[in-house]
Design an enzyme around this catalytic site. Structure first.
Site, PDB file in Angstrom:
ATOM      1  N   HIS A   1      -7.525   9.410  -2.297  1.00  0.00           N
ATOM      2  CA  HIS A   1      -7.002   9.722  -1.138  1.00  0.00           C
ATOM      3  C   HIS A   1      -7.688  10.540  -0.482  1.00  0.00           C
ATOM      4  O   HIS A   1      -7.978   9.933   1.526  1.00  0.00           O
ATOM      5  CB  HIS A   1      -5.551  10.051  -1.118  1.00  0.00           C
ATOM      6  CG  HIS A   1      -4.172  10.063  -0.120  1.00  0.00           C
ATOM      7  ND1 HIS A   1      -3.070   9.392  -0.188  1.00  0.00           N
ATOM      8  CD2 HIS A   1      -4.436   9.667   1.164  1.00  0.00           C
ATOM      9  CE1 HIS A   1      -2.699   9.138   0.871  1.00  0.00           C
ATOM     10  NE2 HIS A   1      -3.537   9.293   1.652  1.00  0.00           N
TER      11      HIS A   1
ATOM     12  N   ASP B   1       0.953  -0.957   0.238  1.00  0.00           N
ATOM     13  CA  ASP B   1      -0.237   0.158   0.111  1.00  0.00           C
ATOM     14  C   ASP B   1       1.109   1.245   0.261  1.00  0.00           C
ATOM     15  O   ASP B   1       1.219   1.384   1.087  1.00  0.00           O
ATOM     16  CB  ASP B   1      -0.834   0.420   1.488  1.00  0.00           C
ATOM     17  CG  ASP B   1      -1.822   1.471   1.192  1.00  0.00           C
ATOM     18  OD1 ASP B   1      -2.646   0.999   0.762  1.00  0.00           O
ATOM     19  OD2 ASP B   1      -1.950   2.065   1.835  1.00  0.00           O
TER      20      ASP B   1
ATOM     21  N   LYS C   1      -2.346   5.799  -4.309  1.00  0.00           N
ATOM     22  CA  LYS C   1      -3.943   6.661  -3.954  1.00  0.00           C
ATOM     23  C   LYS C   1      -3.547   8.085  -5.271  1.00  0.00           C
ATOM     24  O   LYS C   1      -2.252   8.628  -4.923  1.00  0.00           O
ATOM     25  CB  LYS C   1      -3.737   6.689  -2.597  1.00  0.00           C
ATOM     26  CG  LYS C   1      -3.352   6.035  -2.109  1.00  0.00           C
ATOM     27  CD  LYS C   1      -4.310   6.406  -0.328  1.00  0.00           C
ATOM     28  CE  LYS C   1      -3.596   4.860   0.456  1.00  0.00           C
ATOM     29  NZ  LYS C   1      -2.224   4.450   0.989  1.00  0.00           N
TER      30      LYS C   1
ATOM     31  N   TYR D   1       3.047  10.103  -0.677  1.00  0.00           N
ATOM     32  CA  TYR D   1       4.000   9.380  -0.165  1.00  0.00           C
ATOM     33  C   TYR D   1       5.057   9.468  -0.474  1.00  0.00           C
ATOM     34  O   TYR D   1       6.478   9.494   0.377  1.00  0.00           O
ATOM     35  CB  TYR D   1       3.690   7.379   0.360  1.00  0.00           C
ATOM     36  CG  TYR D   1       2.870   7.206   1.108  1.00  0.00           C
ATOM     37  CD1 TYR D   1       1.746   8.025   1.456  1.00  0.00           C
ATOM     38  CD2 TYR D   1       1.931   6.098   1.064  1.00  0.00           C
ATOM     39  CE1 TYR D   1       0.663   7.461   2.167  1.00  0.00           C
ATOM     40  CE2 TYR D   1       0.979   5.564   2.002  1.00  0.00           C
ATOM     41  CZ  TYR D   1      -0.010   6.591   2.167  1.00  0.00           C
ATOM     42  OH  TYR D   1      -0.464   6.169   2.587  1.00  0.00           O
TER      43      TYR D   1
HETATM   44  P1  NAP Z   1       0.915   1.566  11.549  1.00  0.00           P
HETATM   45  O1  NAP Z   1       0.722   0.783  11.010  1.00  0.00           O
HETATM   46  O2  NAP Z   1      -0.456   2.027  13.049  1.00  0.00           O
HETATM   47  O3  NAP Z   1       1.872   2.054  13.097  1.00  0.00           O
HETATM   48  C1  NAP Z   1       2.917   1.949  12.605  1.00  0.00           C
HETATM   49  C2  NAP Z   1       3.898   2.281  13.822  1.00  0.00           C
HETATM   50  O4  NAP Z   1       4.164   1.164  14.251  1.00  0.00           O
HETATM   51  C3  NAP Z   1       5.284   2.122  13.019  1.00  0.00           C
HETATM   52  O5  NAP Z   1       6.462   3.221  14.215  1.00  0.00           O
HETATM   53  C4  NAP Z   1       6.445   0.871  13.784  1.00  0.00           C
HETATM   54  O6  NAP Z   1       8.119   1.413  14.043  1.00  0.00           O
HETATM   55  C5  NAP Z   1       5.025   0.090  14.556  1.00  0.00           C
HETATM   56  N1  NAP Z   1       5.656  -1.449  14.633  1.00  0.00           N
HETATM   57  C6  NAP Z   1       5.237  -1.967  13.869  1.00  0.00           C
HETATM   58  N2  NAP Z   1       4.628  -2.638  13.437  1.00  0.00           N
HETATM   59  C7  NAP Z   1       5.515  -3.211  14.720  1.00  0.00           C
HETATM   60  C8  NAP Z   1       5.380  -4.393  16.207  1.00  0.00           C
HETATM   61  N3  NAP Z   1       4.569  -5.048  15.634  1.00  0.00           N
HETATM   62  N4  NAP Z   1       5.527  -3.566  17.560  1.00  0.00           N
HETATM   63  C9  NAP Z   1       6.116  -2.697  17.781  1.00  0.00           C
HETATM   64  N5  NAP Z   1       5.883  -2.054  16.832  1.00  0.00           N
HETATM   65  C10 NAP Z   1       5.597  -2.226  15.664  1.00  0.00           C
HETATM   66  O7  NAP Z   1       1.534   3.238  11.272  1.00  0.00           O
HETATM   67  P2  NAP Z   1       0.425   3.742   9.337  1.00  0.00           P
HETATM   68  O8  NAP Z   1       1.427   3.443   8.620  1.00  0.00           O
HETATM   69  O9  NAP Z   1       0.195   5.006   9.907  1.00  0.00           O
HETATM   70  O10 NAP Z   1      -0.071   2.782   8.704  1.00  0.00           O
HETATM   71  C11 NAP Z   1      -0.301   1.931   7.972  1.00  0.00           C
HETATM   72  C12 NAP Z   1      -0.630   2.248   6.747  1.00  0.00           C
HETATM   73  O11 NAP Z   1      -1.752   2.693   6.204  1.00  0.00           O
HETATM   74  C13 NAP Z   1       0.203   2.785   5.945  1.00  0.00           C
HETATM   75  O12 NAP Z   1       1.572   2.879   6.331  1.00  0.00           O
HETATM   76  C14 NAP Z   1      -0.469   3.774   4.625  1.00  0.00           C
HETATM   77  O13 NAP Z   1       0.104   2.931   3.844  1.00  0.00           O
HETATM   78  C15 NAP Z   1      -2.216   3.039   5.492  1.00  0.00           C
HETATM   79  N6  NAP Z   1      -2.619   5.203   5.346  1.00  0.00           N
HETATM   80  C16 NAP Z   1      -2.923   5.515   5.302  1.00  0.00           C
HETATM   81  C17 NAP Z   1      -3.991   6.828   5.250  1.00  0.00           C
HETATM   82  C18 NAP Z   1      -4.733   6.899   4.469  1.00  0.00           C
HETATM   83  O14 NAP Z   1      -4.946   8.360   4.534  1.00  0.00           O
HETATM   84  N7  NAP Z   1      -5.481   6.489   3.456  1.00  0.00           N
HETATM   85  C19 NAP Z   1      -3.240   7.535   6.317  1.00  0.00           C
HETATM   86  C20 NAP Z   1      -1.754   6.665   7.124  1.00  0.00           C
HETATM   87  C21 NAP Z   1      -1.645   5.626   7.068  1.00  0.00           C
HETATM   88  P3  NAP Z   1       8.968   0.658  12.690  1.00  0.00           P
HETATM   89  O15 NAP Z   1       8.792   1.304  11.869  1.00  0.00           O
HETATM   90  O16 NAP Z   1       9.915   1.069  13.910  1.00  0.00           O
HETATM   91  O17 NAP Z   1       9.014  -0.651  12.901  1.00  0.00           O
END
Ligand code: NAP
Length: 283
Positions: free
Chosen positions: A107, A43, A73, A48
């Site tokens: 998006h 994704d 997106k 990004y």
């Molecule tokens: P998330 O997945 O909720 O959290 C990521 C955080 O968690 C990072 O700091 C990561 O650190 C940590 N983490 C991951 N696995 C872990 C584990 N097993 N134990 C402890 N910590 C862990 O945040 P997000 O990246 O915002 O959301 C996920 C995806 O959703 C994004 O990458 C993106 O593709 C999508 N997204 C979409 C939108 C939208 O508007 N459509 C907005 C935000 C995000 P490390 O990397 O250091 O492991």
């Protein structure tokens, strides 16, 4: 890997890998590690700034294209939205080095949403985007889009985690056969999610981490999830959630963690509407 079937018959892995906030120069390595760990859903987004790096990792993986599910997106487009949407899509495709994507998402629910959506419908009909959907659409905006267009979005990707569970959104999406996809499944660690006592307790009972409990909870709600990590051990941990099941009692303990409020920002907040609507990407 478990899959969901979208309302147009396209199959999508229920768990994938998100690359938001991974710097472009670290993304190729992270995606290569994720593919090696078994992730097949990727994704990304034009916003990004790392589509090229995702594309390099895909190319170098040697994994047959049909085994991958690639999402990108569309950022908010200037008028004429229909022309600019197609141009933006072609730019994304070129950066990814692909001839089609599996899912193209609008998006943000801003700008000429109808113009953007009609251009996306055309991309879908031409087979350039096997599925199309939206992100950050509240139930009222989503229903309006559904009722006034030909194609019902296949997916709505919204902030969803134990502190913001989105039950009303989920019910509306289920009713209209729109697949619920979570972003920020870990709330990016906010509210001390990774050490939360209830989630930790449930994890201990299964010999699993809090991250695995959260992802399992999403999967059991039939929500597609895309955890982000740059750490190969965490990537392996995050995809290893298909060998245990949360009980009814455990699901009920997680249900009460819902605050019904965003931990990031409200898409109805006029300041955010203005900021997001005005942001333009360098091509
Ligand atoms: P998330 O997945 O909720 O959290 C990521 C955080 O968690 C990072 O700091 C990561 O650190 C940590 N983490 C991951 N696995 C872990 C584990 N097993 N134990 C402890 N910590 C862990 O945040 P997000 O990246 O915002 O959301 C996920 C995806 O959703 C994004 O990458 C993106 O593709 C999508 N997204 C979409 C939108 C939208 O508007 N459509 C907005 C935000 C995000 P490390 O990397 O250091 O492991």
């Amino acid at each position: 890997m478990q899959h969901v079937t979208l309302n147009n018959g396209v199959r999508m892995p229920i768990l994938g890998f998100g690359v938001y906030q991974i710097p472009a120069d670290k993304t190729e390595q992270a995606v290569s590690d994720a593919l090696a760990a078994g992730y097949r859903l990727l994704d990304t987004a034009a916003a990004y700034g790392n589509e090229e790096a995702v594309g390099h990792a895909i190319k170098n993986s040697g994994i047959p294209r049909q085994e991958l599910f690639v999402t990108t997106k569309l950022w908010v487009q200037d008028a004429p939205a229909q022309d600019n949407t197609r141009r933006a899509f072609e730019t994304s495709l070129t950066k990814l080095g692909l001839d089609h994507v599996d899912l193209y998402l609008m998006h943000q629910p801003y700008g000429d949403v109808y113009g953007q959506w009609r251009a996306m419908e055309a991309l879908n009909r031409e087979g350039l985007a096997r599925a199309i959907g939206v992100a950050n659409f509240s139930p009222d905006r989503l229903l309006d889009l559904i009722l006034n267009n030909e194609i019902t979005p296949q997916v709505n990707q919204i902030e969803t985690h134990p502190f913001f569970q989105r039950n009303p959104d989920h019910d509306l999406m289920r009713e209209h056969h729109v697949q619920h996809q979570s972003w920020g499944g870990f709330a990016e660690g906010r509210n001390d999610l990774f050490t939360h006592p209830v989630l930790s307790d449930i994890g201990e009972a299964h010999g699993k981490s809090v991250a695995q409990v959260v992802l399992r909870w999403l999967v059991q709600r039939d929500i597609v999830t895309i955890p982000k990590s740059v750490d190969p051990d965490r990537m392996a941990q995050n995809i290893d959630v298909f060998d245990f099941e949360l009980s009814g009692d455990e699901l009920a303990r997680i249900a009460v963690l819902d605050t019904g409020e965003t931990l990031f920002f409200d898409h109805h907040d006029p300041e955010m509407v203005a900021w997001l609507s005005k942001r333009r990407l360098d091509s």
